[in-house]
Write a protein that holds these residues in place. Structure first.
Motif, PDB file in Angstrom:
ATOM      1  N   HIS A 200     -21.590  32.491  -9.597  1.00  0.00           N
ATOM      2  CA  HIS A 200     -21.069  31.407  -8.841  1.00  0.00           C
ATOM      3  C   HIS A 200     -20.359  30.022  -9.852  1.00  0.00           C
ATOM      4  CE1 HIS A 200     -24.059  28.770  -7.040  1.00  0.00           C
ATOM      5  NE2 HIS A 200     -22.603  27.910  -7.739  1.00  0.00           N
ATOM      6  N   ASP A 222     -23.585  36.378  -5.692  1.00  0.00           N
ATOM      7  CA  ASP A 222     -22.493  35.708  -5.506  1.00  0.00           C
ATOM      8  C   ASP A 222     -21.692  35.663  -7.133  1.00  0.00           C
ATOM      9  OD1 ASP A 222     -21.236  33.321  -4.799  1.00  0.00           O
ATOM     10  OD2 ASP A 222     -22.618  32.065  -4.363  1.00  0.00           O
ATOM     11  N   SER A 224     -18.652  33.374  -6.458  1.00  0.00           N
ATOM     12  CA  SER A 224     -17.371  33.267  -6.219  1.00  0.00           C
ATOM     13  C   SER A 224     -16.776  32.226  -7.024  1.00  0.00           C
ATOM     14  CB  SER A 224     -17.585  32.147  -4.680  1.00  0.00           C
ATOM     15  OG  SER A 224     -18.899  31.272  -5.273  1.00  0.00           O
ATOM     16  N   TYR A 225     -15.448  31.454  -7.348  1.00  0.00           N
ATOM     17  CA  TYR A 225     -15.240  30.239  -7.742  1.00  0.00           C
ATOM     18  C   TYR A 225     -15.039  30.494  -9.773  1.00  0.00           C
ATOM     19  CZ  TYR A 225     -14.907  27.698  -3.479  1.00  0.00           C
ATOM     20  OH  TYR A 225     -14.607  27.939  -1.855  1.00  0.00           O
ATOM     21  N   SER A 249     -17.891  34.541   1.306  1.00  0.00           N
ATOM     22  CA  SER A 249     -18.525  33.607   0.347  1.00  0.00           C
ATOM     23  C   SER A 249     -19.116  33.466  -0.531  1.00  0.00           C
ATOM     24  CB  SER A 249     -19.893  32.724   1.524  1.00  0.00           C
ATOM     25  OG  SER A 249     -20.543  33.560   1.078  1.00  0.00           O
ATOM     26  N   SER A 250     -19.428  35.380  -1.138  1.00  0.00           N
ATOM     27  CA  SER A 250     -19.229  35.332  -2.839  1.00  0.00           C
ATOM     28  C   SER A 250     -18.242  35.977  -3.377  1.00  0.00           C
ATOM     29  CB  SER A 250     -20.411  36.939  -2.370  1.00  0.00           C
ATOM     30  OG  SER A 250     -22.199  37.191  -1.833  1.00  0.00           O
ATOM     31  N   GLN A 252     -15.613  34.590  -2.608  1.00  0.00           N
ATOM     32  CA  GLN A 252     -14.174  33.593  -2.217  1.00  0.00           C
ATOM     33  C   GLN A 252     -13.630  32.282  -3.638  1.00  0.00           C
ATOM     34  OE1 GLN A 252     -14.740  31.414   0.949  1.00  0.00           O
ATOM     35  NE2 GLN A 252     -16.905  30.230   0.028  1.00  0.00           N
TER      36      GLN A 252
END
Length: 319
Positions: A200, A222, A224-225, A249-250, A252
């Motif tokens: 992430h 993860d 994310s981002y 959340s993993s 987004q």
């Protein structure tokens, strides 16, 4: 008759002398027997004894003269190239020197900051939050006993090396909060023991490899981002059976990533430029239509006036 003291002493001396004499002879005989025993030992067993002692001393001297056991040459290459590709502006890795690379471990003891050893091999690398820059060396794959690689919270850029696939014992891969670019290599699937993949807060692009869903041991994931796009693989977003599932959340924070478990994409509203363009286009079209209508109306009016003037001229008398 009174005996003198001198005579008594003489008689006493004569009396005790025969008693001590045999005792002294026994001592002398015992010493002779011990000496004869030692002589026999030296004659018959001495060569073997001295050979054994000499061999033992030679072995001890040889062990003392030998250099310290060096690490696996693969570990040495791994550490050397990693130190060359990473930049350390705060000098947190100033103890990472060639002399230590040649012997970073002594059993379970590590001489290298950030490294953990297991039976003389590099078992774990944890270099987190050290403001490191540069890139990841493909020679990381030489640390074949590595089970945990954590380089999170630095400023490392460039791609994730495909050669990490050769870390067949790797269980934890944490490269989060860096500046890593390009695509996630699908070859990571060959690291069958991976439990954790945390990527992430990077600049990764492209799609999430479908193959990562085949990692049966994966319990934390993860990405994310980043700048990922395309659909979320069902093998990761909608896992079945007893496999751990990953929530939104993993995934987004990726603008062009879609699919379960992310919420449905909302219809995008018109941008300001589009609205202005539509307004200008509509206004121009209205102006053109209006101008055309005026032109047609004027032409029709002119024709009507001309026709009426012709009728009036016919009705007027000639003078």
């Amino acid at each position: 008759m009174v005996r003198t003291k001198t005579e008594d002493q003489k008689r006493s001396h004569l009396f005790f002398f025969p008693v001590f004499l045999p005792h002294n002879q026994d001592i002398r005989e015992s010493k002779k027997k011990v000496l004869r025993s030692k002589t026999k030992f030296l004659l018959y067993q001495g060569p073997f004894y001295f050979s054994f002692m000499g061999l033992l001393i030679l072995l001890l001297l040889t062990c003392a003269a030998l250099p310290l056991a060096s690490s696996d040459p693969n570990d040495e290459a791994c550490l050397t190239h990693l130190s060359q590709t990473l930049k350390d502006p705060l000098k947190n890795l100033q103890n990472w020197t060639k002399s230590i690379f040649a012997n970073p471990c002594n059993g379970f003891t590590s001489y290298l900051p950030g490294a953990t050893c297991n039976n003389g091999r590099i078992y774990k690398l944890s270099l987190t939050n050290l403001s490191l820059q540069g890139s990841l060396s493909p020679f990381l794959s030489n640390c074949t006993n590595l089970q945990s690689l954590d380089l999170s919270s630095n400023s490392i850029s460039g791609p994730i090396p495909q050669d990490l696939q050769y870390l067949v014992n790797l269980a934890v891969l944490n490269l989060s909060s860096n500046r890593l670019e390009e695509e996630i290599p699908p070859q990571l699937t060959l690291c069958a023991y991976l439990n954790v993949i945390d990527l992430h807060d990077n600049l990764l692009t492209g799609q999430i490899p479908q193959q990562l869903g085949l990692l049966a041991r994966l319990s934390a994931f993860d990405v994310s981002y980043n700048k990922l796009s395309g659909p979320i693989p069902a093998s990761l977003g909608n896992r079945s059976g007893n496999l751990p599932r990953f929530n939104a959340s993993s995934f987004q924070g990726n603008k062009d990533l879609y699919g379960y478990p992310l919420p449905p994409m909302k219809s995008k509203g018109l941008s300001i430029l589009a609205i202005v363009g539509i307004g200008l286009g509509s206004g121009l079209a209205s102006l053109v239509l209006s101008f055309t209508g005026v032109c047609i109306w004027l032409k029709i009016t002119e024709e009507r006036m001309a026709a009426e003037e012709g009728k009036i001229s016919q009705l007027m008398p000639d003078y």
